[in-house]
Design a protein around this motif. Structure first.
Motif, PDB file in Angstrom:
ATOM      1  N   HIS A 110     -25.243   8.489   2.778  1.00  0.00           N
ATOM      2  CA  HIS A 110     -26.099   8.441   3.964  1.00  0.00           C
ATOM      3  C   HIS A 110     -26.341   6.962   4.276  1.00  0.00           C
ATOM      4  O   HIS A 110     -27.439   6.439   4.039  1.00  0.00           O
ATOM      5  CB  HIS A 110     -27.426   9.177   3.714  1.00  0.00           C
ATOM      6  N   PRO A 111     -25.299   6.265   4.754  1.00  0.00           N
ATOM      7  CA  PRO A 111     -25.438   4.809   4.943  1.00  0.00           C
ATOM      8  C   PRO A 111     -26.493   4.470   5.984  1.00  0.00           C
ATOM      9  O   PRO A 111     -26.704   5.224   6.921  1.00  0.00           O
ATOM     10  CB  PRO A 111     -24.041   4.388   5.400  1.00  0.00           C
ATOM     11  N   ARG A 112     -27.135   3.313   5.788  1.00  0.00           N
ATOM     12  CA  ARG A 112     -28.247   2.917   6.668  1.00  0.00           C
ATOM     13  C   ARG A 112     -27.963   1.621   7.409  1.00  0.00           C
ATOM     14  O   ARG A 112     -28.862   1.025   7.993  1.00  0.00           O
ATOM     15  CB  ARG A 112     -29.504   2.713   5.821  1.00  0.00           C
ATOM     16  N   SER A 113     -26.729   1.136   7.344  1.00  0.00           N
ATOM     17  CA  SER A 113     -26.406  -0.132   8.014  1.00  0.00           C
ATOM     18  C   SER A 113     -24.938  -0.106   8.434  1.00  0.00           C
ATOM     19  O   SER A 113     -24.136   0.642   7.844  1.00  0.00           O
ATOM     20  CB  SER A 113     -26.612  -1.300   7.044  1.00  0.00           C
ATOM     21  N   PRO A 114     -24.576  -0.943   9.407  1.00  0.00           N
ATOM     22  CA  PRO A 114     -23.150  -1.037   9.758  1.00  0.00           C
ATOM     23  C   PRO A 114     -22.304  -1.393   8.532  1.00  0.00           C
ATOM     24  O   PRO A 114     -21.210  -0.881   8.347  1.00  0.00           O
ATOM     25  CB  PRO A 114     -23.127  -2.151  10.812  1.00  0.00           C
ATOM     26  N   TYR A 115     -22.853  -2.243   7.664  1.00  0.00           N
ATOM     27  CA  TYR A 115     -22.135  -2.585   6.434  1.00  0.00           C
ATOM     28  C   TYR A 115     -21.866  -1.321   5.606  1.00  0.00           C
ATOM     29  O   TYR A 115     -20.746  -1.079   5.151  1.00  0.00           O
ATOM     30  CB  TYR A 115     -22.950  -3.594   5.612  1.00  0.00           C
ATOM     31  N   GLY A 116     -22.921  -0.514   5.407  1.00  0.00           N
ATOM     32  CA  GLY A 116     -22.781   0.722   4.613  1.00  0.00           C
ATOM     33  C   GLY A 116     -21.755   1.657   5.242  1.00  0.00           C
ATOM     34  O   GLY A 116     -20.923   2.251   4.540  1.00  0.00           O
ATOM     35  N   ILE A 117     -21.793   1.762   6.564  1.00  0.00           N
ATOM     36  CA  ILE A 117     -20.836   2.632   7.273  1.00  0.00           C
ATOM     37  C   ILE A 117     -19.411   2.109   7.060  1.00  0.00           C
ATOM     38  O   ILE A 117     -18.481   2.876   6.799  1.00  0.00           O
ATOM     39  CB  ILE A 117     -21.179   2.681   8.784  1.00  0.00           C
ATOM     40  N   SER A 118     -19.254   0.788   7.138  1.00  0.00           N
ATOM     41  CA  SER A 118     -17.904   0.222   6.971  1.00  0.00           C
ATOM     42  C   SER A 118     -17.372   0.490   5.566  1.00  0.00           C
ATOM     43  O   SER A 118     -16.178   0.705   5.370  1.00  0.00           O
ATOM     44  CB  SER A 118     -17.912  -1.288   7.266  1.00  0.00           C
ATOM     45  N   LYS A 119     -18.275   0.503   4.578  1.00  0.00           N
ATOM     46  CA  LYS A 119     -17.827   0.753   3.200  1.00  0.00           C
ATOM     47  C   LYS A 119     -17.483   2.229   2.999  1.00  0.00           C
ATOM     48  O   LYS A 119     -16.580   2.565   2.229  1.00  0.00           O
ATOM     49  CB  LYS A 119     -18.894   0.294   2.200  1.00  0.00           C
ATOM     50  N   VAL A 120     -18.220   3.120   3.697  1.00  0.00           N
ATOM     51  CA  VAL A 120     -17.869   4.555   3.627  1.00  0.00           C
ATOM     52  C   VAL A 120     -16.456   4.739   4.198  1.00  0.00           C
ATOM     53  O   VAL A 120     -15.627   5.464   3.639  1.00  0.00           O
ATOM     54  CB  VAL A 120     -18.893   5.431   4.389  1.00  0.00           C
ATOM     55  N   ALA A 121     -16.164   4.049   5.298  1.00  0.00           N
ATOM     56  CA  ALA A 121     -14.821   4.151   5.898  1.00  0.00           C
ATOM     57  C   ALA A 121     -13.766   3.644   4.913  1.00  0.00           C
ATOM     58  O   ALA A 121     -12.731   4.291   4.695  1.00  0.00           O
ATOM     59  CB  ALA A 121     -14.770   3.367   7.204  1.00  0.00           C
ATOM     60  N   GLY A 122     -14.039   2.498   4.283  1.00  0.00           N
ATOM     61  CA  GLY A 122     -13.089   1.935   3.304  1.00  0.00           C
ATOM     62  C   GLY A 122     -12.882   2.875   2.127  1.00  0.00           C
ATOM     63  O   GLY A 122     -11.761   3.029   1.619  1.00  0.00           O
ATOM     64  N   PHE A 123     -13.974   3.516   1.708  1.00  0.00           N
ATOM     65  CA  PHE A 123     -13.909   4.490   0.604  1.00  0.00           C
ATOM     66  C   PHE A 123     -12.946   5.615   0.973  1.00  0.00           C
ATOM     67  O   PHE A 123     -12.067   5.990   0.189  1.00  0.00           O
ATOM     68  CB  PHE A 123     -15.321   5.039   0.365  1.00  0.00           C
ATOM     69  N   HIS A 124     -13.092   6.145   2.186  1.00  0.00           N
ATOM     70  CA  HIS A 124     -12.233   7.269   2.590  1.00  0.00           C
ATOM     71  C   HIS A 124     -10.789   6.826   2.829  1.00  0.00           C
ATOM     72  O   HIS A 124      -9.856   7.585   2.556  1.00  0.00           O
ATOM     73  CB  HIS A 124     -12.814   7.960   3.829  1.00  0.00           C
ATOM     74  N   ILE A 125     -10.602   5.614   3.333  1.00  0.00           N
ATOM     75  CA  ILE A 125      -9.232   5.099   3.504  1.00  0.00           C
ATOM     76  C   ILE A 125      -8.549   5.066   2.126  1.00  0.00           C
ATOM     77  O   ILE A 125      -7.411   5.506   1.950  1.00  0.00           O
ATOM     78  CB  ILE A 125      -9.257   3.668   4.123  1.00  0.00           C
ATOM     79  N   THR A 126      -9.283   4.551   1.140  1.00  0.00           N
ATOM     80  CA  THR A 126      -8.731   4.432  -0.217  1.00  0.00           C
ATOM     81  C   THR A 126      -8.374   5.815  -0.781  1.00  0.00           C
ATOM     82  O   THR A 126      -7.279   6.019  -1.324  1.00  0.00           O
ATOM     83  CB  THR A 126      -9.748   3.697  -1.120  1.00  0.00           C
ATOM     84  N   GLN A 127      -9.291   6.776  -0.624  1.00  0.00           N
ATOM     85  CA  GLN A 127      -9.022   8.142  -1.101  1.00  0.00           C
ATOM     86  C   GLN A 127      -7.824   8.744  -0.363  1.00  0.00           C
ATOM     87  O   GLN A 127      -6.986   9.420  -0.942  1.00  0.00           O
ATOM     88  CB  GLN A 127     -10.243   9.032  -0.863  1.00  0.00           C
ATOM     89  N   ASN A 128      -7.764   8.478   0.945  1.00  0.00           N
ATOM     90  CA  ASN A 128      -6.686   9.059   1.740  1.00  0.00           C
ATOM     91  C   ASN A 128      -5.311   8.524   1.329  1.00  0.00           C
ATOM     92  O   ASN A 128      -4.336   9.269   1.248  1.00  0.00           O
ATOM     93  CB  ASN A 128      -6.956   8.814   3.228  1.00  0.00           C
ATOM     94  N   TYR A 129      -5.244   7.230   1.034  1.00  0.00           N
ATOM     95  CA  TYR A 129      -3.950   6.662   0.596  1.00  0.00           C
ATOM     96  C   TYR A 129      -3.561   7.227  -0.776  1.00  0.00           C
ATOM     97  O   TYR A 129      -2.382   7.362  -1.083  1.00  0.00           O
ATOM     98  CB  TYR A 129      -3.998   5.130   0.585  1.00  0.00           C
ATOM     99  N   ARG A 130      -4.561   7.527  -1.569  1.00  0.00           N
ATOM    100  CA  ARG A 130      -4.289   8.137  -2.883  1.00  0.00           C
ATOM    101  C   ARG A 130      -3.710   9.545  -2.686  1.00  0.00           C
ATOM    102  O   ARG A 130      -2.721   9.906  -3.297  1.00  0.00           O
ATOM    103  CB  ARG A 130      -5.616   8.191  -3.642  1.00  0.00           C
ATOM    104  N   GLU A 131      -4.368  10.309  -1.803  1.00  0.00           N
ATOM    105  CA  GLU A 131      -3.964  11.712  -1.621  1.00  0.00           C
ATOM    106  C   GLU A 131      -2.688  11.838  -0.789  1.00  0.00           C
ATOM    107  O   GLU A 131      -1.832  12.666  -1.070  1.00  0.00           O
ATOM    108  CB  GLU A 131      -5.100  12.492  -0.933  1.00  0.00           C
ATOM    109  N   ALA A 132      -2.576  11.027   0.258  1.00  0.00           N
ATOM    110  CA  ALA A 132      -1.445  11.194   1.183  1.00  0.00           C
ATOM    111  C   ALA A 132      -0.171  10.514   0.691  1.00  0.00           C
ATOM    112  O   ALA A 132       0.923  11.021   0.898  1.00  0.00           O
ATOM    113  CB  ALA A 132      -1.834  10.652   2.558  1.00  0.00           C
TER     114      ALA A 132
END
Ligand code: G4F
Length: 325
Positions: free
Chosen positions: A146-168
């Motif tokens: 539940h990010p509370r800042s643009p920084y937090g949101i950007s890190k959530v995106a990076g987290f999912h990019i990383t997971q996606n490259y692992r899975e895909a």
């Protein structure tokens, strides 16, 4: 000899990680902005003592071509993507460049790895800021974001990019969900260093007060030098996974200030002034990590305790400010 490529090598974690990897016998390469190479006195101070041991490459997280060229040239075995606009407060003032650097920059690095060296192991510096207004405490790998800042949101995106490259694409890609980690190499804009620098200056008669924002905010503060070992350990496992790295203890900004002033025999209340201009539009009131997965699977645990961390930072700032006097 294994080759490691570090983005953000000039930062606090980049410096400790470089020392750690050199100690393990790695050939260490770092991505740096061209301006840093041109102004090495100011911008390379954290790695000055190892400049003859690391290999630096100019590139920018804003340019895919430049990142691609470095990856192609180095062909690393491990890539530690630490570079980011990492100051939460700035991210409220400049969301666009925070997203650009932190989200597109991560895409550029992992995409270049996939294209040129898909067997390279990839570490992404995710963050406890992703938990933000967390529904549970302490937070672990299963806690909802539940990010509370643009920084937090950007890190959530990076987290999912990383997971996606692992899975895909089957990339060995890990997210290190690191809670706040500090050291004498911390930037002066972060609250811990702001406090220890001010304590040293006040003690030596160079300053009279310290303006802070929310004193009640609580963080799980560990030592950066301990946390870089966890980054490396993640990439040595049989399978790529995500891990929370923390101490398990939360302390308030007030606790930190109180302890820091007490180390030099001063009472924090005589010097700290609350200034609401340092309040954030949306605050993360308390972060506390549960690192039991890292303890069990990586055999990792934090070594430096809160009190010792505060003392280490105050002592280092006292020494530094004394030399400048
Ligand atoms: O030291 P901070 O600026 O760190 P913050 O926002 O927790 O973020 C740091 O840790 C994250 C990990 O969770 C990293 F991902 C991120 O890159 C960065 O390294 O602020 C800590 C707390 C906040 O609640 C802030 O509101 O201290 C409070 N605070 C109170 N007065 C202040 C001040 N923070 C700063 N920087 N300056 C103040 O005067």
């Amino acid at each position: 000899m294994k080759k490691a490529l570090i983005t953000g090598i000039t930062g606090q974690d980049g410096a400790y990680l470089s020392e750690f990897l050199l100690g393990k016998g790695y050939e260490v390469h770092g991505v740096v902005r061209r301006v840093a190479l041109e102004d090495s006195e100011h911008r390379l101070w954290r790695i000055r003592h190892i400049l003859d041991k690391v290999i630096l490459h100019p590139a920018s997280l804003e340019s895919y071509a430049s990142i691609f060229n470095v990856v192609e040239k180095v062909m690393p075995d491990e890539c530690y993507h630490l570079a980011a606009q990492s100051y939460v407060d700035y991210s409220f003032g400049d969301e666009f460049s925070t997203f650009n650097t932190n989200i597109n920059g991560t895409m550029y690095v992992i995409s270049a790895i996939k294209e040129k060296v898909p067997n390279c192991k990839f570490y992404f510096a995710a963050s406890s800021e992703m938990f933000g207004l967390a529904a549970q405490s302490p937070q672990n790998e299963k806690t909802q974001f539940h990010p509370r800042s643009p920084y937090g949101i950007s890190k959530v995106a990076g987290f999912h990019i990383t997971q996606n490259y692992r899975e895909a694409y089957n990339i060995f890609a890990c997210n290190g969900i690191l809670f706040n980690h500090e050291s004498p190499r911390r930037g002066f804009e972060f609250v811990t260093r702001k406090i220890t620098n001010a304590v040293a200056r006040i003690k030596l008669g160079l300053s009279r007060e310290l303006k802070l924002g929310n004193l009640e905010a609580k963080r799980d503060w560990g030592f950066s030098g301990d946390y870089v070992e966890a980054m490396w350990l993640m990439l040595q496992q049989a399978k790529p996974e995500d891990y929370v790295i923390a101490t398990g203890e939360a302390h308030s900004v007030k606790d930190f200030a109180k302890l820091a002033f007490s180390f030099v025999g001063l009472n924090w209340e005589d010097y700290v002034v609350v200034d609401e201009t340092f309040y954030r539009p949306a605050e993360v009131t308390c972060l506390q990590g549960d690192y039991s997965k890292a303890k069990k699977e990586l055999g990792w645990r934090p070594r430096v305790k809160f009190k010792d961390l505060v003392e280490m930072m105050v002592s280092a700032d006292l020494e530094r400010v004394k030399k400048m006097k």
